[in-house]
Design a protein around this motif. Structure first.
Motif, PDB file in Angstrom:
ATOM      1  N   MET A   1      21.349  95.455   5.891  1.00 50.74           N
ATOM      2  CA  MET A   1      21.768  94.553   4.850  1.00 50.74           C
ATOM      3  C   MET A   1      21.092  93.240   4.980  1.00 50.74           C
ATOM      4  O   MET A   1      20.713  92.556   6.264  1.00 50.74           O
ATOM      5  CB  MET A   1      23.497  94.405   4.953  1.00 50.74           C
ATOM      6  CG  MET A   1      24.245  95.535   4.646  1.00 50.74           C
ATOM      7  SD  MET A   1      26.060  95.196   4.554  1.00 50.74           S
ATOM      8  CE  MET A   1      25.929  94.213   3.535  1.00 50.74           C
ATOM      9  N   ARG A   2      21.020  92.287   4.035  1.00 45.57           N
ATOM     10  CA  ARG A   2      20.517  91.123   4.070  1.00 45.57           C
ATOM     11  C   ARG A   2      21.245  90.338   4.634  1.00 45.57           C
ATOM     12  O   ARG A   2      22.515  89.993   4.218  1.00 45.57           O
ATOM     13  CB  ARG A   2      19.897  90.698   2.539  1.00 45.57           C
ATOM     14  CG  ARG A   2      18.809  91.313   2.007  1.00 45.57           C
ATOM     15  CD  ARG A   2      18.613  90.995   0.644  1.00 45.57           C
ATOM     16  NE  ARG A   2      17.397  91.697   0.081  1.00 45.57           N
ATOM     17  CZ  ARG A   2      16.157  91.129   0.119  1.00 45.57           C
ATOM     18  NH1 ARG A   2      15.773  90.112   0.566  1.00 45.57           N
ATOM     19  NH2 ARG A   2      15.261  91.989  -0.541  1.00 45.57           N
ATOM     20  N   PRO A   3      20.884  89.242   5.567  1.00 43.40           N
ATOM     21  CA  PRO A   3      21.838  88.190   5.799  1.00 43.40           C
ATOM     22  C   PRO A   3      21.848  87.235   5.048  1.00 43.40           C
ATOM     23  O   PRO A   3      21.136  87.058   3.937  1.00 43.40           O
ATOM     24  CB  PRO A   3      20.962  87.670   7.165  1.00 43.40           C
ATOM     25  CG  PRO A   3      19.660  87.710   6.887  1.00 43.40           C
ATOM     26  CD  PRO A   3      19.464  89.278   5.991  1.00 43.40           C
ATOM     27  N   PRO A   4      23.262  86.605   4.892  1.00 47.12           N
ATOM     28  CA  PRO A   4      23.583  85.677   3.565  1.00 47.12           C
ATOM     29  C   PRO A   4      22.553  84.495   3.901  1.00 47.12           C
ATOM     30  O   PRO A   4      22.204  84.079   5.026  1.00 47.12           O
ATOM     31  CB  PRO A   4      25.010  85.304   4.082  1.00 47.12           C
ATOM     32  CG  PRO A   4      25.340  85.735   5.342  1.00 47.12           C
ATOM     33  CD  PRO A   4      24.335  86.856   5.756  1.00 47.12           C
ATOM     34  N   GLY A 254      17.640  88.239  -3.564  1.00 49.71           N
ATOM     35  CA  GLY A 254      17.598  89.888  -3.285  1.00 49.71           C
ATOM     36  C   GLY A 254      16.021  90.086  -3.200  1.00 49.71           C
ATOM     37  O   GLY A 254      15.482  91.181  -3.301  1.00 49.71           O
TER      38      GLY A 254
END
Length: 300
Positions: A1-4, A254
């Motif tokens: 998952m992409r880090p915030p 994204g």
């Protein structure tokens, strides 16, 4: 998952009162305003350490590297430890200008392998609006950090790769429109833009309240500029500072993008480099090589 990428002010306020408060970095800087430290001293988020963009987030300026070359990795690690960064604490960076300067620290730390680093959405104004207190004077980290940096975790472009990119992807110019068009150039050697680059002013990353636009709105904006799901994307600005803000906006939507660190300040200082002017992208360089998206690199 992409880090915030972003943290809302109310969420940061809760985190600072929690058991694992983040390391806070104040990156007050603006072109033509040398008093960032003075602004910090007059009011900053409690425990925040001041970061000097010109001396700690960049190497000395030079024609080949532009006005803000990437810092020496060893020097950046020394600074990061002085700021109190450790391997097990999150980092939040902010300024008082919509994140335009703080994004440089966000990008550099991500590039150097710090995964948990976020931008305060809405900057210091949002913190005040959320009821956050301010402190005066100068602060140092409660304890020295022990972070071990590993540069190269985000992709960068050389001048040659920036020249080629419009032939197979999208190169975004994050400067104001008048600088892109060549109508005005207050700082660098020549006016205009890299041939094939598309104008995408950094100011359009933010809404009227100074916060980053919603992700869906940003995706639509970048799609209109030619950025699709599988598009290779690069970004430059005047000296590689506000381009990091554009990369943050893309990441929040994204979309991955590479930074051309030298940006226009290095490109325009090189007499071998062509310059385009006008409201639309100039022609890409003849004979530009074709490279796939993977060749740009990424987090590795």
């Amino acid at each position: 998952m992409r880090p915030p990428v972003l943290v809302p002010a109310a969420e940061l306020l809760a985190e600072t009162a929690g058991d694992r408060p983040p390391v806070l970095l104040d990156v007050r800087w603006a072109l033509g305003d040398p008093d960032g430290r003075g602004h910090y001293r007059r009011g900053h988020i409690p425990t925040a350490v001041y970061v000097d963009l010109d001396t700690e987030l960049a190497s000395p300026a030079g024609p080949s590297g532009g006005r803000h070359p990437l810092p020496d990795p060893a020097a950046l690690q020394r600074h990061a430890r002085r700021w109190g960064i450790t391997a097990d604490r999150p980092v939040v960076v902010y300024d008082d200008a919509g994140g335009l300067a703080a994004a440089r620290a966000w990008w550099l730390l991500r590039w150097a392998g710090v995964a948990d680093v976020r931008l305060l959405d809405g900057s210091l104004a949002a913190w005040r609006a959320a009821g956050g207190p301010l402190a005066e004077g100068e602060e140092t980290a409660a304890a020295p950090g022990d972070i071990v940096l590993s540069p190269g975790r985000l992709p960068v472009l050389t001048a040659d790769r920036a020249a080629e990119l419009p032939s197979y992807g999208v190169l975004l110019d994050a400067r104001a429109g008048e600088r892109y068009r060549g109508e005005s150039e207050p700082v660098d050697a020549k006016a205009g833009h890299i041939p094939g680059a598309v104008s995408a002013p950094t100011a359009e990353n933010l809404d009227a309240g100074g916060r980053f636009a919603e992700a869906e709105q940003s995706r639509k904006r970048f799609a209109a500029l030619g950025v699709g799901d599988d598009t290779a994307v690069g970004v430059y600005c005047g000296s590689g500072v506000t381009a990091a803000h554009q990369i943050a906006a893309l990441a929040a939507a994204g979309i991955d993008a590479a930074l051309y660190p030298g940006s226009w300040s290095a490109w325009s200082a090189d007499p071998r480099r062509p310059v385009a002017t006008g409201p639309r992208p100039g022609e890409p360089l003849a004979g530009a090589g074709i490279h796939d998206r993977e060749s740009l690199g990424g987090e590795r």
